[in-house]
Design an enzyme around this catalytic site. Structure first.
Site: not given
Ligand code: ADP
Ligand code: BMX
Ligand code: CA
Ligand code: MG
Length: 344
Positions: A36, A140, A189
């Site tokens: 992911d 995702d 989206e």
């Molecule tokens: P992504 O899929 O976008 O990489 P995650 O689903 O792992 O990210 O979530 C990360 C986001 O969620 C970050 O923006 C962070 O601010 C927030 N986040 C996740 N877990 C925590 C936590 N335990 N405390 C604070 N913020 C968190």
């Molecule tokens: C943005 C976009 C979506 C995605 C969402 C959640 C990009 C790279 N991302 O809106 O396609 O589903 O973020 O992503 O265009 P996450 O980073 O919070 O997991």
């Molecule tokens: Ca989607």
């Molecule tokens: Mg994510």
């Protein structure tokens, strides 16, 4: 029969064959590798056919294409080696990623600034070349919907929508038991539903998107702003020395402890998400909305309230639930592998 003949013809009783044990064994050992890629994290996991997360690996998602691709291959290779010791047979690799994805080609067509250098990328070829395994890819939010359908609240639900809050906001729509991808793979989206004509700037280049109001990143930005103005800390809150570590969770804590400014930010975020969801209800009319990600539990009540105030009568009776899955995007990535490799 005399004794020697009896010995010849009487076989010991055949041990009864217990097919359920064999099925159990298959469900435990047949596994998928799930990847992911989000705005913050890169995760890899070994997931069993039952949806059990056997082992999970997390790293920060690198900022360039080359370092990212290198890390994906390194983490996957490590996981494949671990899978042998864990008695897991890997059937294939499922990739969940932010961005518009063409699942037929295994290509990421376009990404917002949330993931840099991630447009026009064939992700299938390098992974399948390195691991000699089949590879499936989808967005995702779409993967999160697949996970809810197979393992979560979406089981047996014909029409539902999921919203996943991470760094950004992802969405997935199941219509008549199928994901919808749209004409250019840009359907669902949902983070980019706009709820104001101006509003805060979004990473997609537009303004007023629900992602710009209610995502982890949006709340973190507001938390940092309040912290810089020395308006975030309230009595009873842990000391926040470094502004870099300030996150959405601190904003939520501050609001719980009575910080009015933090409360106002969260009220606006909940309202924006709620209005966005009302728009979804009026467009595809699902029977269920599933919220997932770290902020999901916090948003459930405000979303329900906005639906009560703003949705048409016929869209009032839909359910809003918080997901009970540990990692919907990863589980959905795994489900693409498990469903396709076992389809007859
Ligand atoms: P992504 O899929 O976008 O990489 P995650 O689903 O792992 O990210 O979530 C990360 C986001 O969620 C970050 O923006 C962070 O601010 C927030 N986040 C996740 N877990 C925590 C936590 N335990 N405390 C604070 N913020 C968190
Ligand atoms: C943005 C976009 C979506 C995605 C969402 C959640 C990009 C790279 N991302 O809106 O396609 O589903 O973020 O992503 O265009 P996450 O980073 O919070 O997991
Ligand atoms: Ca989607
Ligand atoms: Mg994510």
């Amino acid at each position: 029969l005399d004794e020697p003949l009896q010995k010849t013809f009487c076989f010991p009783p055949v041990k009864e064959w217990d097919i359920s044990q064999d099925i159990d064994h298959i469900l435990e050992t047949q596994s998928a590798l799930a990847v992911d890629l989000g705005g913050t994290n890169l995760r890899v996991a070994i997931v069993s056919m039952r949806g059990k997360m056997v082992k999970k690996y997390t790293q920060a998602n690198p900022r360039t294409y080359e370092t990212r691709m290198e890390l994906i291959l390194k983490m996957c290779t490590e996981a494949v080696i671990d899978a042998v010791h864990l008695n897991c047979r890997i059937l294939g690799v499922g990739v969940s990623t932010g961005g518009r994805v063409n699942p037929q080609e295994g290509v990421i067509l376009h990404s917002t600034k949330l993931i840099q250098e991630w447009s026009s990328i064939d992700i299938r070829t390098p992974i399948s070349d390195a691991l000699h395994l089949p590879v499936w890819v989808d967005n995702d939010g779409n993967c999160a919907a697949l996970a809810e359908k197979k393992f979560g609240h979406g089981k047996g639900v014909e029409n539902f929508v999921t919203i996943i809050t991470g760094t950004g906001i992802g969405g997935g729509i199941i219509q008549h038991n199928e994901l919808i991808h749209g004409s250019t793979f840009c359907a669902a989206e949902l983070g980019h539903i706009m709820v104001s004509l101006d509003g805060p700037e979004c990473m997609c280049g537009s303004r007023g998107c629900i992602e710009a109001y209610a995502s982890g990143m949006a709340l973190q930005k507001e938390a940092k702003r309040l912290h810089d103005e020395e308006l975030l800390e309230v009595e009873g809150m842990v000391d926040l020395k470094k502004a870099e570590s300030v996150s959405a969770i601190h904003l939520i804590n501050a609001a719980r402890l009575g910080n009015r400014k933090a409360e106002a930010v969260l009220r606006t975020a909940g309202m924006a998400l709620g209005v966005g969801i009302v728009n979804i209800l009026h467009m595809v009319n699902p029977s269920l909305v599933i919220l997932s990600g770290v902020l999901a539990a916090h948003y459930q009540a405000p979303v329900q309230q906005v639906i009560g105030q703003r949705a048409l009568t016929s869209a009032q009776n839909i359910q809003v639930l918080t997901s009970d899955l540990e990692e919907p995007a990863l589980l959905g990535a795994a489900s693409m592998v498990l469903d396709y490799t076992t389809r007859r």
